[in-house]
Design a protein around this motif. Structure first.
Motif, PDB file in Angstrom:
ATOM      1  N   ASN A 172      10.418   9.786  36.112  1.00  0.00           N
ATOM      2  CA  ASN A 172       9.461   8.703  35.847  1.00  0.00           C
ATOM      3  C   ASN A 172       8.544   9.008  34.671  1.00  0.00           C
ATOM      4  O   ASN A 172       7.506   8.362  34.508  1.00  0.00           O
ATOM      5  CB  ASN A 172       8.632   8.419  37.101  1.00  0.00           C
ATOM      6  CG  ASN A 172       7.803   9.632  37.551  1.00  0.00           C
ATOM      7  OD1 ASN A 172       7.919  10.718  36.970  1.00  0.00           O
ATOM      8  ND2 ASN A 172       6.991   9.453  38.578  1.00  0.00           N
ATOM      9  N   HIS A 173       8.946   9.980  33.835  1.00  0.00           N
ATOM     10  CA  HIS A 173       8.109  10.321  32.679  1.00  0.00           C
ATOM     11  C   HIS A 173       7.955   9.119  31.746  1.00  0.00           C
ATOM     12  O   HIS A 173       6.891   8.900  31.158  1.00  0.00           O
ATOM     13  CB  HIS A 173       8.720  11.499  31.916  1.00  0.00           C
ATOM     14  CG  HIS A 173       7.857  12.019  30.810  1.00  0.00           C
ATOM     15  ND1 HIS A 173       6.867  12.962  31.013  1.00  0.00           N
ATOM     16  CD2 HIS A 173       7.824  11.722  29.487  1.00  0.00           C
ATOM     17  CE1 HIS A 173       6.256  13.222  29.860  1.00  0.00           C
ATOM     18  NE2 HIS A 173       6.822  12.480  28.916  1.00  0.00           N
ATOM     19  N   VAL A 174       9.022   8.351  31.603  1.00  0.00           N
ATOM     20  CA  VAL A 174       8.976   7.068  30.895  1.00  0.00           C
ATOM     21  C   VAL A 174       8.912   5.978  31.962  1.00  0.00           C
ATOM     22  O   VAL A 174       9.730   5.959  32.880  1.00  0.00           O
ATOM     23  CB  VAL A 174      10.210   6.873  29.995  1.00  0.00           C
ATOM     24  CG1 VAL A 174      10.246   5.460  29.410  1.00  0.00           C
ATOM     25  CG2 VAL A 174      10.222   7.914  28.880  1.00  0.00           C
ATOM     26  N   THR A 175       7.952   5.102  31.861  1.00  0.00           N
ATOM     27  CA  THR A 175       7.768   4.049  32.858  1.00  0.00           C
ATOM     28  C   THR A 175       8.874   3.015  32.756  1.00  0.00           C
ATOM     29  O   THR A 175       9.131   2.482  31.667  1.00  0.00           O
ATOM     30  CB  THR A 175       6.403   3.365  32.675  1.00  0.00           C
ATOM     31  OG1 THR A 175       5.374   4.341  32.845  1.00  0.00           O
ATOM     32  CG2 THR A 175       6.209   2.235  33.681  1.00  0.00           C
ATOM     33  N   TRP A 176       9.525   2.729  33.886  1.00  0.00           N
ATOM     34  CA  TRP A 176      10.572   1.708  33.899  1.00  0.00           C
ATOM     35  C   TRP A 176       9.964   0.348  34.210  1.00  0.00           C
ATOM     36  O   TRP A 176       9.258   0.185  35.206  1.00  0.00           O
ATOM     37  CB  TRP A 176      11.639   2.030  34.937  1.00  0.00           C
ATOM     38  CG  TRP A 176      12.800   1.079  34.874  1.00  0.00           C
ATOM     39  CD1 TRP A 176      13.061   0.044  35.718  1.00  0.00           C
ATOM     40  CD2 TRP A 176      13.832   1.057  33.880  1.00  0.00           C
ATOM     41  NE1 TRP A 176      14.206  -0.622  35.323  1.00  0.00           N
ATOM     42  CE2 TRP A 176      14.703  -0.009  34.197  1.00  0.00           C
ATOM     43  CE3 TRP A 176      14.121   1.850  32.768  1.00  0.00           C
ATOM     44  CZ2 TRP A 176      15.829  -0.311  33.434  1.00  0.00           C
ATOM     45  CZ3 TRP A 176      15.238   1.546  32.013  1.00  0.00           C
ATOM     46  CH2 TRP A 176      16.073   0.480  32.343  1.00  0.00           C
ATOM     47  N   VAL A 177      10.242  -0.619  33.357  1.00  0.00           N
ATOM     48  CA  VAL A 177       9.772  -1.992  33.543  1.00  0.00           C
ATOM     49  C   VAL A 177      10.970  -2.822  34.006  1.00  0.00           C
ATOM     50  O   VAL A 177      11.863  -3.107  33.218  1.00  0.00           O
ATOM     51  CB  VAL A 177       9.187  -2.568  32.241  1.00  0.00           C
ATOM     52  CG1 VAL A 177       8.726  -4.007  32.450  1.00  0.00           C
ATOM     53  CG2 VAL A 177       8.036  -1.695  31.744  1.00  0.00           C
ATOM     54  N   PRO A 178      11.031  -3.200  35.289  1.00  0.00           N
ATOM     55  CA  PRO A 178      12.207  -3.933  35.782  1.00  0.00           C
ATOM     56  C   PRO A 178      12.381  -5.258  35.065  1.00  0.00           C
ATOM     57  O   PRO A 178      11.413  -5.924  34.687  1.00  0.00           O
ATOM     58  CB  PRO A 178      11.878  -4.160  37.266  1.00  0.00           C
ATOM     59  CG  PRO A 178      10.841  -3.137  37.596  1.00  0.00           C
ATOM     60  CD  PRO A 178      10.038  -2.953  36.348  1.00  0.00           C
TER      61      PRO A 178
END
Length: 332
Positions: free
Chosen positions: A186-192
């Motif tokens: 989750n180091h890079v935020t996932w935007v669904p």
């Protein structure tokens, strides 16, 4: 790193040794009189999508060679469970086949079904598409090394990425890449998102920094000069984009993954029927009509014979479980 979530050409080496294990002897005569009536080809995904389009071309070419209708039927629902169940549960006589996709290595890990690769007779992998790491043309990062270094040295959550829903295959691609870089998933935020198209729009609008989807799904924006593919998350370069380097080649980390589509029948399909279909699928994989169709849409042709196809699915199942565990998505 060998990652069998990506069925690279190395998988072909598995074919000869494993061939006898699933009863497909290349010297065996084809099934006498098969097919003598229409064959149903089940697609677990909706009409108009990439799997549907690929299936309809394969069905048309099977029909041309075998002289009976091969009718595509879309059985959607349950995140792929409905269609995959219809293929696995069909009578094993060769008159119901289907397109089995990478989701068969994901659904049981999510607790959605007990089905897995062992519930099918593999007949031939026809397509594998690895995601690209794609940025906006306005991004300050013009190569994968610069982007990778920026991500490594950033605080968690600095970068945002998109491409599909939470836990979808393209989200898992990002998680796997980050883990390969020694970072948390989750180091890079996932935007669904509801798919690749809205994700690409969000990228161009500046809502996210990175999109990880297939080359076919980036094609329109890249061709328009609004997005830039930096590298491919594949073990090999894509036949449709031979100039795009892989992550490993370009210095962006050692990770490979693919979404894939293969033709399968129910478990225990008669060997002579399976041989008939698999022989024709091998011909289709190099048919100029199929090659032109796939290349024109940015789809990568990746053919594996039945034994290699089955071995790849089994090994991909284990690798996908590891990736989903890293993403915190594993159930049970």
């Amino acid at each position: 790193m060998t990652d069998f979530t990506n069925p690279s050409r190395r998988g072909l080496l598995l074919g000869a040794a494993a061939l006898g294990a699933i009863g497909l002897n290349p010297a065996r005569a084809l099934a006498a009189g098969y097919p003598d009536r229409p064959v149903t080809v089940v697609v677990p995904w909706g009409a108009g999508g990439g799997t549907d389009a690929t299936a309809r071309m394969i069905a048309a070419l099977l029909e041309k060679r075998l002289g009976q209708p091969f009718t595509v039927v879309n059985r959607t629902g349950g995140a792929g469970v409905v269609g995959h169940s219809a293929i696995a549960g069909a009578k094993a006589d060769g008159y119901t086949l289907g397109i089995v996709t990478v989701e068969i290595t994901m659904m049981h890990h999510l607790g959605l079904t007990d089905l897995g690769p062992a519930d099918y007779t593999p007949l031939g992998l026809m397509n594998a598409d690895s995601p690209a790491v794609t940025v906006s043309n306005d991004s300050p990062y013009k190569d994968i090394v610069a982007l990778t270094e920026a991500i490594r040295t950033s605080a968690p959550g600095t970068f945002k990425a998109s491409g599909t829903g939470q836990g979808g295959i393209w989200h898992l691609a990002l998680v796997g890449w980050l883990k390969a870089l020694g970072l948390e998933g989750n180091h890079v935020t996932w935007v669904p998102s509801e798919g690749s198209a809205p994700a690409m729009q969000d990228l161009i609008a500046g809502g996210v920094d990175i999109v990880t989807v297939s080359l076919a799904e980036t094609k329109a924006m890249v061709d328009a000069g609004r997005a830039l593919n930096l590298a491919l998350m594949g073990a090999d370069r894509a036949s449709s984009h031979p100039d795009l380097p892989t992550l490993a080649e370009a210095g962006g980390g050692d990770f490979a993954l693919a979404t894939w589509r293969g033709v399968c029948g129910p478990k225990d399909l008669p060997a002579d029927v399976a041989q008939t279909i698999s022989t024709v699928l091998a011909q289709i994989a190099t048919d100029p009509e199929f090659v032109e169709f796939m290349g024109g849409r940015g789809f990568n042709i990746e053919y594996l014979d039945p034994a290699a196809h089955g071995a790849m699915m089994g090994q991909a199942d284990g690798a996908m479980g590891d990736t989903m565990r890293a993403a915190g998505l594993l159930q049970g």
